[in-house]
Design a protein around this motif. Structure first.
Motif, PDB file in Angstrom:
ATOM      1  N   LYS A  63      -0.665   1.041   0.484  1.00  0.00           N
ATOM      2  CA  LYS A  63      -1.176   1.459   1.791  1.00  0.00           C
ATOM      3  C   LYS A  63      -0.532   0.638   2.905  1.00  0.00           C
ATOM      4  O   LYS A  63      -0.345   1.113   4.025  1.00  0.00           O
ATOM      5  N   LEU A  64      -0.158  -0.603   2.579  1.00  0.00           N
ATOM      6  CA  LEU A  64       0.481  -1.465   3.567  1.00  0.00           C
ATOM      7  C   LEU A  64       1.789  -0.870   4.073  1.00  0.00           C
ATOM      8  O   LEU A  64       2.233  -1.167   5.185  1.00  0.00           O
ATOM      9  N   THR A  65       2.412  -0.025   3.264  1.00  0.00           N
ATOM     10  CA  THR A  65       3.704   0.571   3.639  1.00  0.00           C
ATOM     11  C   THR A  65       3.540   1.932   4.308  1.00  0.00           C
ATOM     12  O   THR A  65       4.537   2.553   4.672  1.00  0.00           O
ATOM     13  N   GLU A  66       2.317   2.387   4.457  1.00  0.00           N
ATOM     14  CA  GLU A  66       2.066   3.718   5.014  1.00  0.00           C
ATOM     15  C   GLU A  66       1.640   3.637   6.470  1.00  0.00           C
ATOM     16  O   GLU A  66       1.279   2.565   6.983  1.00  0.00           O
ATOM     17  N   ALA A  67       1.642   4.782   7.131  1.00  0.00           N
ATOM     18  CA  ALA A  67       1.152   4.862   8.506  1.00  0.00           C
ATOM     19  C   ALA A  67      -0.333   4.512   8.534  1.00  0.00           C
ATOM     20  O   ALA A  67      -1.076   4.799   7.590  1.00  0.00           O
ATOM     21  N   GLY A  68      -0.771   3.869   9.618  1.00  0.00           N
ATOM     22  CA  GLY A  68      -2.169   3.484   9.752  1.00  0.00           C
ATOM     23  C   GLY A  68      -2.521   2.171   9.094  1.00  0.00           C
ATOM     24  O   GLY A  68      -3.707   1.842   8.936  1.00  0.00           O
ATOM     25  N   SER A  69      -1.495   1.387   8.690  1.00  0.00           N
ATOM     26  CA  SER A  69      -1.772   0.127   7.992  1.00  0.00           C
ATOM     27  C   SER A  69      -1.902  -1.051   8.952  1.00  0.00           C
ATOM     28  O   SER A  69      -2.098  -2.188   8.513  1.00  0.00           O
ATOM     29  N   GLU A  70      -1.806  -0.787  10.265  1.00  0.00           N
ATOM     30  CA  GLU A  70      -1.796  -1.880  11.235  1.00  0.00           C
ATOM     31  C   GLU A  70      -3.060  -2.736  11.160  1.00  0.00           C
ATOM     32  O   GLU A  70      -3.025  -3.952  11.394  1.00  0.00           O
ATOM     33  N   ASP A  71      -4.189  -2.114  10.839  1.00  0.00           N
ATOM     34  CA  ASP A  71      -5.456  -2.853  10.783  1.00  0.00           C
ATOM     35  C   ASP A  71      -5.746  -3.422   9.402  1.00  0.00           C
ATOM     36  O   ASP A  71      -6.781  -4.063   9.203  1.00  0.00           O
ATOM     37  N   LEU A  72      -4.833  -3.195   8.468  1.00  0.00           N
ATOM     38  CA  LEU A  72      -5.036  -3.707   7.116  1.00  0.00           C
ATOM     39  C   LEU A  72      -4.661  -5.187   7.070  1.00  0.00           C
ATOM     40  O   LEU A  72      -3.528  -5.565   7.363  1.00  0.00           O
ATOM     41  N   SER A  73      -5.604  -6.040   6.731  1.00  0.00           N
ATOM     42  CA  SER A  73      -5.377  -7.491   6.749  1.00  0.00           C
ATOM     43  C   SER A  73      -4.588  -7.926   5.519  1.00  0.00           C
ATOM     44  O   SER A  73      -4.854  -7.489   4.394  1.00  0.00           O
ATOM     45  N   THR A  74      -3.619  -8.807   5.745  1.00  0.00           N
ATOM     46  CA  THR A  74      -2.855  -9.386   4.639  1.00  0.00           C
ATOM     47  C   THR A  74      -3.304 -10.809   4.321  1.00  0.00           C
ATOM     48  O   THR A  74      -2.691 -11.482   3.502  1.00  0.00           O
ATOM     49  N   ASP A  75      -4.370 -11.250   4.968  1.00  0.00           N
ATOM     50  CA  ASP A  75      -4.803 -12.638   4.816  1.00  0.00           C
ATOM     51  C   ASP A  75      -5.120 -12.991   3.367  1.00  0.00           C
ATOM     52  O   ASP A  75      -4.803 -14.100   2.908  1.00  0.00           O
ATOM     53  N   ASN A  76      -5.735 -12.069   2.655  1.00  0.00           N
ATOM     54  CA  ASN A  76      -6.135 -12.348   1.277  1.00  0.00           C
ATOM     55  C   ASN A  76      -5.492 -11.391   0.271  1.00  0.00           C
ATOM     56  O   ASN A  76      -5.904 -11.334  -0.888  1.00  0.00           O
ATOM     57  N   MET A  77      -4.504 -10.667   0.719  1.00  0.00           N
ATOM     58  CA  MET A  77      -3.858  -9.675  -0.143  1.00  0.00           C
ATOM     59  C   MET A  77      -2.833 -10.359  -1.052  1.00  0.00           C
ATOM     60  O   MET A  77      -1.992 -11.129  -0.575  1.00  0.00           O
ATOM     61  N   PRO A  78      -2.875 -10.110  -2.353  1.00  0.00           N
ATOM     62  CA  PRO A  78      -1.863 -10.707  -3.237  1.00  0.00           C
ATOM     63  C   PRO A  78      -0.477 -10.122  -2.954  1.00  0.00           C
ATOM     64  O   PRO A  78      -0.339  -8.946  -2.599  1.00  0.00           O
ATOM     65  N   ALA A  79       0.535 -10.948  -3.091  1.00  0.00           N
ATOM     66  CA  ALA A  79       1.911 -10.458  -3.065  1.00  0.00           C
ATOM     67  C   ALA A  79       2.282 -10.012  -4.476  1.00  0.00           C
ATOM     68  O   ALA A  79       1.668 -10.419  -5.466  1.00  0.00           O
ATOM     69  N   VAL A  80       3.291  -9.151  -4.572  1.00  0.00           N
ATOM     70  CA  VAL A  80       3.716  -8.603  -5.866  1.00  0.00           C
ATOM     71  C   VAL A  80       5.147  -9.058  -6.144  1.00  0.00           C
ATOM     72  O   VAL A  80       6.033  -8.908  -5.298  1.00  0.00           O
ATOM     73  N   VAL A  81       5.354  -9.623  -7.325  1.00  0.00           N
ATOM     74  CA  VAL A  81       6.675 -10.103  -7.733  1.00  0.00           C
ATOM     75  C   VAL A  81       7.062  -9.422  -9.043  1.00  0.00           C
ATOM     76  O   VAL A  81       6.295  -9.444 -10.010  1.00  0.00           O
ATOM     77  N   TYR A  82       8.237  -8.797  -9.056  1.00  0.00           N
ATOM     78  CA  TYR A  82       8.773  -8.183 -10.276  1.00  0.00           C
ATOM     79  C   TYR A  82       9.831  -9.139 -10.825  1.00  0.00           C
ATOM     80  O   TYR A  82      10.833  -9.418 -10.161  1.00  0.00           O
ATOM     81  N   GLN A  83       9.601  -9.650 -12.035  1.00  0.00           N
ATOM     82  CA  GLN A  83      10.562 -10.557 -12.665  1.00  0.00           C
ATOM     83  C   GLN A  83      11.215  -9.859 -13.846  1.00  0.00           C
ATOM     84  O   GLN A  83      10.553  -9.484 -14.815  1.00  0.00           O
ATOM     85  N   GLY A  84      12.550  -9.662 -13.748  1.00  0.00           N
ATOM     86  CA  GLY A  84      13.292  -8.970 -14.796  1.00  0.00           C
ATOM     87  C   GLY A  84      14.343  -9.872 -15.405  1.00  0.00           C
ATOM     88  O   GLY A  84      15.005 -10.649 -14.701  1.00  0.00           O
ATOM     89  N   PHE A  85      14.527  -9.774 -16.726  1.00  0.00           N
ATOM     90  CA  PHE A  85      15.376 -10.719 -17.447  1.00  0.00           C
ATOM     91  C   PHE A  85      16.434 -10.013 -18.296  1.00  0.00           C
ATOM     92  O   PHE A  85      16.137  -9.054 -19.008  1.00  0.00           O
TER      93      PHE A  85
END
Length: 836
Positions: free
Chosen positions: A108-130
């Protein structure tokens, strides 16, 4: 050997044989849960003691998932060899209980209308490939220790890490290659480890473990997504849109350790500058971590961020940060290097360390990364909105399958496509419903669309780590242009390739044109059944329908099966190959009657290809894949090691693909004799040089020697690098009446080129059915000197040799399995060589 050097070697032999301990990798500032199994307890050896096989690696991941409430595991499919492609999700137990909601909020963070979506406590996503290259194994072996660390580590720091991150963990990006290399390294391992560079352990046999089953470099397939391994990971990527994606590789043994950013002047212009700034900030975490363990490293040189088909660059066009790691490779268990003895555990530790420093960077930069991603898509929406009402249409009125396969790639990148509302003509090209697709430019992934459809001929740097152009509609040889969205019909949610059919039962003959992509598959099935078929060498009309060059004609009478059986068989064949077969009731035509000598009899292709030392596995693998996966045509792979014992009379076509020129004289003499007796030899790319050197051909070449002027010693490497044609697209004019061009409807074609082989045209114009134009560059980089040489040269030639033929291609018609548009050139050489 000097006494001091011998002493040095003996000391390091002893060191190299010391038992490896898991503590060598793990941080000691935290404690570890005793209820979590260690790698050794499951795989039977310590990490780095042996090379882990893929089956043991996955077994350990399954055990960890069962033992830890921090890990779940997803089954995403299998490789060509049937090996699993799992993905682990690693995060805190609390996050796991809310995982789908976290994923939705993240998207949703990447969609329209996400301006009010808080990132203060949102986890980040990491893809680790080997280890996407199987013989660069330190990554996948490090994955054992990293997974254990994340499952077993405990304390406030670990809790904070897992609460703030969702880690998508891909322990082996190339299972088949990893298994192949582990077998090699382990079966050649001695009890007394030997670091001598000449030791067999460090010289794996052809084709090596770098590639997948069909010998593809899978780190070039993130954008084309033609391979099963790529398809599952690209699906996972779009499902989550990670903030960081890491790609763990290896490089030459005498190298140290590289991390991005790469060369600053070699970043693709579509990549935002902020992406590189964040990459540099992340790099400081690697600096600190590697300094702490005393490992040498470098950055901002050698590697680049240009081609979006690589794992470390693909994220950059998707609002993520791609990170490439390159570790100097031990290529076994311990090897001499310019930096001392390089042990396998040491290479693993560097990969382990930077995997953790990536997670530390993601934790510390979490909000910044999330806000960057939101800003990226906000900017993308603004760009897309500026294209409101605009769209791209692409298609081929004669070939539904090619256009469908391009649409399939777009769908895998979450790009919306529509059918055309109705047939229409634009700029002289017909776009038919079912054969064409409309791509609205006002949509979320406009940047990927731009990356796939753009042509570019101006660059800030003349050096490229990979190809400089990959324009997809040119690769597919489809017509395309910009149109209004009013041309579009309904959005396509379920993309299906149209079924073929037989239009009517006939008691006289059946016809099908050669345009559709899967006609070679249909023809092989027909010939394999023992059904006689012919190919027309002229254009003709019959019963009100015009048929083009290369039309296949199947007479009903004098076949080995009845007319009813033939009809049923052709119905099945048409469906499977997605082609239309037309039944006709007469042989009388406008132009060429069906009984004319202009229809040549076809024989079933019996094809062999040379493999083994001296042959590029990439080129050979692309051809093998096309025959096997696309056309269901058997192709015999003959290794150079036993070539002398092979009866070549079993084959009517032999393919000699890109070679370094190290083939022995036995191969030369045997091939020459076989060709003179009537065989057809197809030579690709640098194989042409070998054929010229060994007097197979008399073809003239344009000289490519370029003299440096006003170039300093320091600049010589860049000067020579700028003369490399590493991968660009060029336009050639075609003579459609020549059998090599059967099935092509346009009078020009776009060719992918990554050689500097320039063949002189023949004096007779009809012997130049494909010829580069006087202004050939369409997209990509080529030096001015090489461009001049290319103008008016020919990429294809046929030369008689006794009763046989030698067919030459300077360019790769099968590049990376996504250059669909020129695949038929090879198939034409295979099927119609007797007509040339």
């Amino acid at each position: 050997m000097k006494k001091s050097a011998l002493l040095f070697l003996l000391v390091h032999f002893s060191y190299a044989q010391e038992a490896v301990n898991l503590n060598y990798y793990l941080p000691q500032n935290i404690s570890y849960r005793t209820d979590i199994p260690t790698p050794q307890s499951i795989i039977g050896h310590e990490v780095g003691e042996w090379h882990v096989t893929h089956d043991k690696l996955i077994e350990y991941m399954k055990v960890l998932a069962a033992a830890s409430d921090r890990i779940t595991i997803e089954d995403r499919g299998t490789t060509y060899e049937g090996r699993p492609l799992p993905l682990l999700v690693i995060t805190s137990p609390e996050n796991h209980r809310n995982l789908e909601n976290i994923r939705r909020e993240h998207i949703k963070l990447t969609e329209a209308g996400s301006e009010d979506l808080s990132t203060d406590n949102m986890p980040a996503v990491v893809y680790q490939g080997f280890s996407i290259h199987g013989n660069e194994p330190s990554g996948s072996n490090a994955a054992l220790a990293v997974a254990y660390y994340l499952a077993a580590g405990q304390g406030p720091e670990m809790d904070e890490l897992l609460n703030n991150l969702v880690i998508l963990f891909d322990p082996a990006l190339n299972p088949d290659g990893l298994q192949r290399f582990a077998y090699w390294a382990n079966t050649n391992r001695s009890k007394n480890l030997n670091p001598d560079n000449n030791e067999r352990e460090y010289h794996e046999v052809w084709p090596g473990g770098r590639t997948n089953h069909y010998w593809f470099d899978m780190n070039r397939d993130w954008l084309p997504v033609q391979l099963p391994e790529s398809r599952v990971r690209v699906k996972s990527f779009h499902q989550w849109l990670p903030n960081i994606l890491t790609d763990h590789h290896e490089m030459g043994t005498n190298s140290t350790f590289f991390f991005q950013p790469g060369e600053p002047s070699r970043v693709h212009p579509l990549t935002p500058e902020m992406n590189q700034e964040l990459t540099r900030e992340i790099a400081q975490f690697h600096v600190k971590a590697l300094d702490n363990i005393g490992s040498l490293y470098f950055s901002e040189e050698n590697y680049d961020d240009f081609y979006y088909g690589k794992g470390s660059t693909f994220p950059d066009i998707n609002g993520s940060i791609g990170i490439l790691f390159e570790q100097g490779s031990s290529r076994g268990h311990v090897q001499e290097s310019e930096n001392g003895l390089l042990t396998f555990p040491f290479t693993i530790r560097n990969q382990f360390t930077t995997a953790l420093s990536t997670l530390e960077a993601a934790r510390n930069m979490r909000k910044k990364l999330l806000d960057y991603q939101r800003g990226f898509y906000k900017d993308t929406r603004s760009e897309a909105a500026g294209n409101k009402g605009k769209a791209i249409v692409f298609g081929d009125e004669k070939d539904a399958a090619k256009a469908w396969h391009l649409a399939e790639i777009l769908k895998k990148h979450q790009i919306r496509i529509h059918e055309v509302a109705e047939d229409f003509t634009e700029k002289g090209k017909l776009y038919k419903k079912g054969f064409s697709y409309v791509v609205p430019r006002n949509q979320k992934n406009i940047k990927i669309i731009n990356a796939m459809f753009e042509t570019r001929t101006e660059f800030t740097d003349s050096l490229f780590y990979d190809i400089s152009s990959w324009t997809f509609p040119l690769a597919f040889d489809v017509d395309y242009t910009t149109v209004s969205t009013s041309r579009s019909g309904a959005e396509i949610t379920d993309l299906r390739l149209r079924e073929g059919s037989v239009t009517a039962k006939s008691n006289y003959a059946y016809l099908f044109e050669w345009h559709e992509y899967y006609t070679p598959k249909a023809l092989y099935k027909i010939l394999q059944k023992g059904i006689r078929a012919k190919a027309g060498r002229s254009i003709f009309s019959i019963e009100g329908k015009e048929y083009d060059y290369g039309t296949i004609m199947i007479p009903v009478h004098n076949q080995s099966i009845s007319s009813d059986e033939l009809y049923a068989f052709l119905q099945e064949t048409a469906r499977e190959a997605h082609i239309d077969i037309h039944g006709v009731g007469t042989g009388s035509a406008i132009g060429t009657d069906l009984g004319s000598g202009q229809f040549g009899t076809l024989e079933i292709p019996r094809v062999a290809i040379l493999t083994g030392n001296g042959i590029s596995p990439y080129d050979a693998g692309e051809i093998w894949h096309m025959f096997d996966q696309r056309y269901d045509i058997p192709i015999t792979k003959i290794d150079e090691s036993y070539f002398s014992r092979v009866d070549l009379d079993r084959y009517n076509v032999f393919i000699l693909t890109n070679t370094g020129g190290n083939l022995n004289n036995n191969i030369k003499e045997k091939l020459q004799n076989w060709v003179k007796k009537g065989g057809t030899l197809i030579g690709y790319r640098n194989a042409i040089n070998w054929l010229k050197k060994n007097e197979f051909i008399s073809t003239e070449f344009r000289k490519t020697d370029i003299v440096a002027k006003n170039v300093t010693y320091e600049e010589q490497q860049d000067f020579r690098g700028a003369q490399v044609t590493g991968g660009a697209i060029f336009k050639a004019e075609t003579d459609r009446s020549h059998p090599i061009n059967f099935g092509y409807k346009n009078n020009s074609i776009s060719l992918f080129r990554n050689t500097n082989i320039f063949m002189e045209p023949d004096k007779q114009s009809y012997n130049n059915p494909i010829r580069y134009t006087d202004n050939p560059l369409v997209s990509g980089y080529v030096s001015e000197e090489n461009l001049e040489q290319l103008k008016g040269s020919v990429p294809f030639k046929v030369q008689q040799s006794g009763k046989g033929k030698i067919i030459l291609f300077t360019d790769n018609t099968n590049f990376r399995a996504f250059w669909f548009g020129t695949n038929k050139l090879l198939m034409n050489a295979v099927y119609f060589h007797e007509f040339m």
